[in-house]
Design a protein around this motif. Structure first.
Motif, PDB file in Angstrom:
ATOM      1  N   TYR A   1      36.614  38.035  70.414  1.00 12.80           N
ATOM      2  CA  TYR A   1      37.729  38.116  71.391  1.00 12.80           C
ATOM      3  C   TYR A   1      38.647  37.160  70.852  1.00 12.80           C
ATOM      4  O   TYR A   1      38.710  36.073  70.536  1.00 12.80           O
ATOM      5  CB  TYR A   1      37.207  37.661  72.920  1.00 12.80           C
ATOM      6  CG  TYR A   1      38.072  37.442  73.878  1.00 12.80           C
ATOM      7  CD1 TYR A   1      39.070  38.469  74.183  1.00 12.80           C
ATOM      8  CD2 TYR A   1      38.316  36.192  74.294  1.00 12.80           C
ATOM      9  CE1 TYR A   1      40.121  38.232  75.108  1.00 12.80           C
ATOM     10  CE2 TYR A   1      39.598  36.151  75.404  1.00 12.80           C
ATOM     11  CZ  TYR A   1      40.366  37.149  75.577  1.00 12.80           C
ATOM     12  OH  TYR A   1      41.121  36.848  76.502  1.00 12.80           O
ATOM     13  N   HIS A   2      40.126  37.721  70.742  1.00 15.11           N
ATOM     14  CA  HIS A   2      40.995  36.771  70.523  1.00 15.11           C
ATOM     15  C   HIS A   2      41.944  36.592  71.764  1.00 15.11           C
ATOM     16  O   HIS A   2      42.611  37.641  72.160  1.00 15.11           O
ATOM     17  CB  HIS A   2      42.002  37.679  69.312  1.00 15.11           C
ATOM     18  CG  HIS A   2      42.951  36.850  68.855  1.00 15.11           C
ATOM     19  ND1 HIS A   2      44.296  37.203  69.065  1.00 15.11           N
ATOM     20  CD2 HIS A   2      43.219  35.715  68.292  1.00 15.11           C
ATOM     21  CE1 HIS A   2      45.053  36.452  68.635  1.00 15.11           C
ATOM     22  NE2 HIS A   2      44.225  35.480  67.999  1.00 15.11           N
TER      23      HIS A   2
ATOM     24  N   VAL B   1      42.536  44.809  78.655  1.00 14.41           N
ATOM     25  CA  VAL B   1      41.704  44.182  77.493  1.00 14.41           C
ATOM     26  C   VAL B   1      41.855  45.297  76.535  1.00 14.41           C
ATOM     27  O   VAL B   1      41.228  46.269  76.705  1.00 14.41           O
ATOM     28  CB  VAL B   1      40.268  43.526  77.684  1.00 14.41           C
ATOM     29  CG1 VAL B   1      39.787  43.043  76.295  1.00 14.41           C
ATOM     30  CG2 VAL B   1      40.524  42.700  78.813  1.00 14.41           C
TER      31      VAL B   1
ATOM     32  N   THR C   1      27.509  44.175  71.670  1.00 11.67           N
ATOM     33  CA  THR C   1      28.533  43.395  71.544  1.00 11.67           C
ATOM     34  C   THR C   1      29.939  43.275  72.268  1.00 11.67           C
ATOM     35  O   THR C   1      30.385  42.198  72.635  1.00 11.67           O
ATOM     36  CB  THR C   1      29.166  43.775  69.755  1.00 11.67           C
ATOM     37  OG1 THR C   1      27.969  43.543  69.209  1.00 11.67           O
ATOM     38  CG2 THR C   1      30.151  42.637  69.446  1.00 11.67           C
ATOM     39  N   LEU C   2      30.362  44.620  72.742  1.00 12.37           N
ATOM     40  CA  LEU C   2      31.450  44.475  73.799  1.00 12.37           C
ATOM     41  C   LEU C   2      31.104  43.930  74.892  1.00 12.37           C
ATOM     42  O   LEU C   2      31.803  43.154  75.520  1.00 12.37           O
ATOM     43  CB  LEU C   2      31.760  46.100  73.940  1.00 12.37           C
ATOM     44  CG  LEU C   2      33.160  46.207  74.678  1.00 12.37           C
ATOM     45  CD1 LEU C   2      34.343  45.624  74.476  1.00 12.37           C
ATOM     46  CD2 LEU C   2      33.349  47.776  75.118  1.00 12.37           C
TER      47      LEU C   2
ATOM     48  N   GLY D   1      31.565  41.077  66.132  1.00 14.89           N
ATOM     49  CA  GLY D   1      32.864  41.144  67.058  1.00 14.89           C
ATOM     50  C   GLY D   1      33.308  39.953  67.383  1.00 14.89           C
ATOM     51  O   GLY D   1      32.864  38.706  67.062  1.00 14.89           O
TER      52      GLY D   1
ATOM     53  N   ILE E   1      39.802  42.585  71.776  1.00 19.02           N
ATOM     54  CA  ILE E   1      38.325  42.412  71.326  1.00 19.02           C
ATOM     55  C   ILE E   1      38.239  43.450  69.974  1.00 19.02           C
ATOM     56  O   ILE E   1      38.662  44.545  70.005  1.00 19.02           O
ATOM     57  CB  ILE E   1      37.349  42.827  72.372  1.00 19.02           C
ATOM     58  CG1 ILE E   1      37.382  41.825  73.517  1.00 19.02           C
ATOM     59  CG2 ILE E   1      36.059  43.064  71.837  1.00 19.02           C
ATOM     60  CD1 ILE E   1      36.375  42.354  74.958  1.00 19.02           C
TER      61      ILE E   1
ATOM     62  N   GLU F   1      31.567  40.397  74.119  1.00 21.96           N
ATOM     63  CA  GLU F   1      33.034  39.757  74.209  1.00 21.96           C
ATOM     64  C   GLU F   1      33.745  39.575  75.557  1.00 21.96           C
ATOM     65  O   GLU F   1      34.454  39.042  75.732  1.00 21.96           O
ATOM     66  CB  GLU F   1      33.542  40.506  73.111  1.00 21.96           C
ATOM     67  CG  GLU F   1      32.931  40.540  71.691  1.00 21.96           C
ATOM     68  CD  GLU F   1      33.009  38.891  71.195  1.00 21.96           C
ATOM     69  OE1 GLU F   1      33.566  38.069  71.603  1.00 21.96           O
ATOM     70  OE2 GLU F   1      31.940  38.687  70.347  1.00 21.96           O
ATOM     71  N   LEU F   2      33.276  40.595  76.272  1.00 20.87           N
ATOM     72  CA  LEU F   2      34.014  40.854  77.785  1.00 20.87           C
ATOM     73  C   LEU F   2      33.424  39.721  78.494  1.00 20.87           C
ATOM     74  O   LEU F   2      34.227  39.193  79.303  1.00 20.87           O
ATOM     75  CB  LEU F   2      33.581  42.236  78.362  1.00 20.87           C
ATOM     76  CG  LEU F   2      34.417  43.331  77.844  1.00 20.87           C
ATOM     77  CD1 LEU F   2      33.702  44.505  78.466  1.00 20.87           C
ATOM     78  CD2 LEU F   2      35.731  43.264  78.161  1.00 20.87           C
TER      79      LEU F   2
ATOM     80  N   VAL G   1      40.547  47.071  73.070  1.00 22.13           N
ATOM     81  CA  VAL G   1      39.492  46.876  72.128  1.00 22.13           C
ATOM     82  C   VAL G   1      39.679  47.812  70.825  1.00 22.13           C
ATOM     83  O   VAL G   1      40.181  48.933  71.205  1.00 22.13           O
ATOM     84  CB  VAL G   1      38.103  47.499  72.928  1.00 22.13           C
ATOM     85  CG1 VAL G   1      37.032  47.500  71.900  1.00 22.13           C
ATOM     86  CG2 VAL G   1      37.838  46.644  74.150  1.00 22.13           C
TER      87      VAL G   1
ATOM     88  N   HIS H   1      32.994  36.651  77.269  1.00 21.40           N
ATOM     89  CA  HIS H   1      34.122  35.605  76.750  1.00 21.40           C
ATOM     90  C   HIS H   1      35.349  35.877  77.473  1.00 21.40           C
ATOM     91  O   HIS H   1      35.838  34.923  78.033  1.00 21.40           O
ATOM     92  CB  HIS H   1      34.069  35.650  75.274  1.00 21.40           C
ATOM     93  CG  HIS H   1      32.888  35.045  74.533  1.00 21.40           C
ATOM     94  ND1 HIS H   1      32.565  33.914  74.593  1.00 21.40           N
ATOM     95  CD2 HIS H   1      32.374  35.533  73.598  1.00 21.40           C
ATOM     96  CE1 HIS H   1      31.671  33.378  73.692  1.00 21.40           C
ATOM     97  NE2 HIS H   1      31.474  34.566  73.305  1.00 21.40           N
ATOM     98  N   TRP H   2      35.806  36.990  77.437  1.00 20.53           N
ATOM     99  CA  TRP H   2      36.987  37.586  78.164  1.00 20.53           C
ATOM    100  C   TRP H   2      37.014  36.737  79.672  1.00 20.53           C
ATOM    101  O   TRP H   2      38.056  36.320  80.133  1.00 20.53           O
ATOM    102  CB  TRP H   2      37.284  39.010  78.103  1.00 20.53           C
ATOM    103  CG  TRP H   2      38.576  39.289  78.985  1.00 20.53           C
ATOM    104  CD1 TRP H   2      40.046  39.050  78.606  1.00 20.53           C
ATOM    105  CD2 TRP H   2      38.497  39.861  80.178  1.00 20.53           C
ATOM    106  NE1 TRP H   2      40.626  39.339  79.807  1.00 20.53           N
ATOM    107  CE2 TRP H   2      39.779  40.050  80.733  1.00 20.53           C
ATOM    108  CE3 TRP H   2      37.268  40.342  80.834  1.00 20.53           C
ATOM    109  CZ2 TRP H   2      39.881  40.391  81.814  1.00 20.53           C
ATOM    110  CZ3 TRP H   2      37.508  40.816  82.258  1.00 20.53           C
ATOM    111  CH2 TRP H   2      38.918  41.026  82.849  1.00 20.53           C
TER     112      TRP H   2
END
Length: 142
Positions: free
Chosen positions: A41-42, A26, A62-63, A39, A48, A66-67, A28, A69-70
């Protein structure tokens, strides 16, 4: 899809979390993001993006968010599904970043003051509120 295990990020600094994300494939990066966006996640690019103007505690939280979500392969913006996904993501983020033992001690030490608890636990106030709203009720029903 089964969620990927993110428990190794517990206790990691923001920099270490970025290296961990890299080991998962992933990417970042940090950029200035519009408005209050912290932030995102795409999914199509497995990227991210974190707002560079935030402090390291906010970036770390935030990371983690988003992780999560990933880890679930999230890529929807449908409002009803989005709300359910966002609640799950907030709950899992709080669970990853806050130890029940550390939370209980901080809650006692600071008599429920969310700002001081967040400072003690090195998380944002939002993560503390999510822990109180989404994690604690589940712990008491186990």
């Amino acid at each position: 899809m089964t969620a990927r295990d993110l428990t190794p990020i517990r206790g990691l600094s923001y920099g270490d979390m970025r290296r961990f994300a890299d080991s998962l494939g992933v990417a970042v990066c940090s950029r200035s993001l519009p408005g209050e966006l912290e932030g995102f996640y795409h999914a199509p690019t497995n990227l991210i993006v974190i707002d560079r103007s935030m402090d390291y505690t906010m970036k770390r939280c935030t990371l983690t968010h988003e992780l999560v979500h990933w880890s679930h392969g999230d890529s929807t913006c449908v409002p009803v599904i989005h709300t359910r996904i966002e609640n799950r993501t907030r709950r899992e983020t709080a669970t990853l970043l806050v130890s029940p033992t550390d939370y209980a001690l901080a809650e006692t030490m600071y008599e429920g003051d969310v700002a001081l608890i967040a400072l003690e636990l090195d998380v944002t106030e939002q993560v503390v509120k999510d822990y109180q709203r989404l994690v604690i009720p589940r712990l008491t029903h186990v």
